[in-house]
Design a protein around this motif. Sequence first.
Motif, PDB file in Angstrom:
ATOM      1  N   PHE A  59       0.819  -1.218   0.000  1.00 35.64           N
ATOM      2  CA  PHE A  59       0.000   0.000   0.000  1.00 35.64           C
ATOM      3  C   PHE A  59       0.854   1.270   0.000  1.00 35.64           C
ATOM      4  O   PHE A  59       0.358   2.342  -0.292  1.00 35.64           O
ATOM      5  CB  PHE A  59      -0.959   0.000   1.191  1.00 35.64           C
ATOM      6  CG  PHE A  59      -2.019  -1.054   1.066  1.00 35.64           C
ATOM      7  CD1 PHE A  59      -3.164  -0.821   0.332  1.00 35.64           C
ATOM      8  CD2 PHE A  59      -1.859  -2.290   1.661  1.00 35.64           C
ATOM      9  CE1 PHE A  59      -4.147  -1.791   0.198  1.00 35.64           C
ATOM     10  CE2 PHE A  59      -2.834  -3.269   1.534  1.00 35.64           C
ATOM     11  CZ  PHE A  59      -3.978  -3.026   0.803  1.00 35.64           C
ATOM     12  N   ASN A  81      -6.427 -10.192  -1.135  1.00 37.97           N
ATOM     13  CA  ASN A  81      -6.810 -10.421   0.251  1.00 37.97           C
ATOM     14  C   ASN A  81      -7.143 -11.903   0.376  1.00 37.97           C
ATOM     15  O   ASN A  81      -8.249 -12.331   0.030  1.00 37.97           O
ATOM     16  CB  ASN A  81      -8.010  -9.543   0.623  1.00 37.97           C
ATOM     17  CG  ASN A  81      -8.384  -9.655   2.071  1.00 37.97           C
ATOM     18  OD1 ASN A  81      -8.145 -10.670   2.714  1.00 37.97           O
ATOM     19  ND2 ASN A  81      -9.002  -8.618   2.599  1.00 37.97           N
ATOM     20  N   GLY A 138      -3.508   5.127   3.021  1.00 36.12           N
ATOM     21  CA  GLY A 138      -4.121   4.133   3.896  1.00 36.12           C
ATOM     22  C   GLY A 138      -3.947   2.730   3.338  1.00 36.12           C
ATOM     23  O   GLY A 138      -3.083   2.477   2.514  1.00 36.12           O
ATOM     24  N   HIS A 139      -4.789   1.832   3.799  1.00 37.88           N
ATOM     25  CA  HIS A 139      -4.745   0.438   3.370  1.00 37.88           C
ATOM     26  C   HIS A 139      -6.054   0.040   2.701  1.00 37.88           C
ATOM     27  O   HIS A 139      -6.606  -1.023   2.964  1.00 37.88           O
ATOM     28  CB  HIS A 139      -4.449  -0.488   4.550  1.00 37.88           C
ATOM     29  CG  HIS A 139      -3.025  -0.450   4.965  1.00 37.88           C
ATOM     30  ND1 HIS A 139      -2.538   0.476   5.848  1.00 37.88           N
ATOM     31  CD2 HIS A 139      -1.972  -1.204   4.594  1.00 37.88           C
ATOM     32  CE1 HIS A 139      -1.243   0.274   6.021  1.00 37.88           C
ATOM     33  NE2 HIS A 139      -0.870  -0.743   5.252  1.00 37.88           N
ATOM     34  N   SER A 140      -6.546   0.884   1.825  1.00 37.03           N
ATOM     35  CA  SER A 140      -7.814   0.578   1.175  1.00 37.03           C
ATOM     36  C   SER A 140      -7.593   0.128  -0.264  1.00 37.03           C
ATOM     37  O   SER A 140      -6.578   0.419  -0.883  1.00 37.03           O
ATOM     38  CB  SER A 140      -8.747   1.782   1.223  1.00 37.03           C
ATOM     39  OG  SER A 140      -8.142   2.915   0.669  1.00 37.03           O
ATOM     40  N   TYR A 141      -8.579  -0.610  -0.740  1.00 39.15           N
ATOM     41  CA  TYR A 141      -8.569  -1.075  -2.122  1.00 39.15           C
ATOM     42  C   TYR A 141     -10.007  -1.213  -2.589  1.00 39.15           C
ATOM     43  O   TYR A 141     -10.929  -1.326  -1.795  1.00 39.15           O
ATOM     44  CB  TYR A 141      -7.810  -2.397  -2.276  1.00 39.15           C
ATOM     45  CG  TYR A 141      -8.377  -3.551  -1.488  1.00 39.15           C
ATOM     46  CD1 TYR A 141      -9.305  -4.416  -2.052  1.00 39.15           C
ATOM     47  CD2 TYR A 141      -7.987  -3.786  -0.172  1.00 39.15           C
ATOM     48  CE1 TYR A 141      -9.821  -5.482  -1.330  1.00 39.15           C
ATOM     49  CE2 TYR A 141      -8.492  -4.839   0.556  1.00 39.15           C
ATOM     50  CZ  TYR A 141      -9.412  -5.686  -0.037  1.00 39.15           C
ATOM     51  OH  TYR A 141      -9.923  -6.740   0.678  1.00 39.15           O
ATOM     52  N   ILE A 142     -10.171  -1.178  -3.901  1.00 30.57           N
ATOM     53  CA  ILE A 142     -11.487  -1.342  -4.499  1.00 30.57           C
ATOM     54  C   ILE A 142     -11.575  -2.775  -5.000  1.00 30.57           C
ATOM     55  O   ILE A 142     -10.792  -3.189  -5.870  1.00 30.57           O
ATOM     56  CB  ILE A 142     -11.694  -0.349  -5.653  1.00 30.57           C
ATOM     57  CG1 ILE A 142     -11.608   1.078  -5.131  1.00 30.57           C
ATOM     58  CG2 ILE A 142     -13.027  -0.600  -6.350  1.00 30.57           C
ATOM     59  CD1 ILE A 142     -11.536   2.122  -6.207  1.00 30.57           C
TER      60      ILE A 142
END
Length: 65
Positions: free
Chosen positions: A25, A35, A49-53
């Motif tokens: 990230f 994931n 951050g540690h976000s993903y779509i």
Amino acid sequence: MKTKFCCNDMEEKINYKCAGHDDPFECPDHLIYHNKKEKEFGIIVHDGGHSYIAINFCPWCGKPL
């Protein structure tokens, strides 16, 4: 030996290792996150951050993931 990914491009992006970043990230060159716990794939949102779509189809070959 059959790959567990839909195509070579997806496998290459999932297995990408950056010499300068341990966290995918934090690396601007790391595009796809797998994931394993949730069994999903996603495009990393590089916003600090540690976000993903989450995605359901491969961006390169179009096959279901």
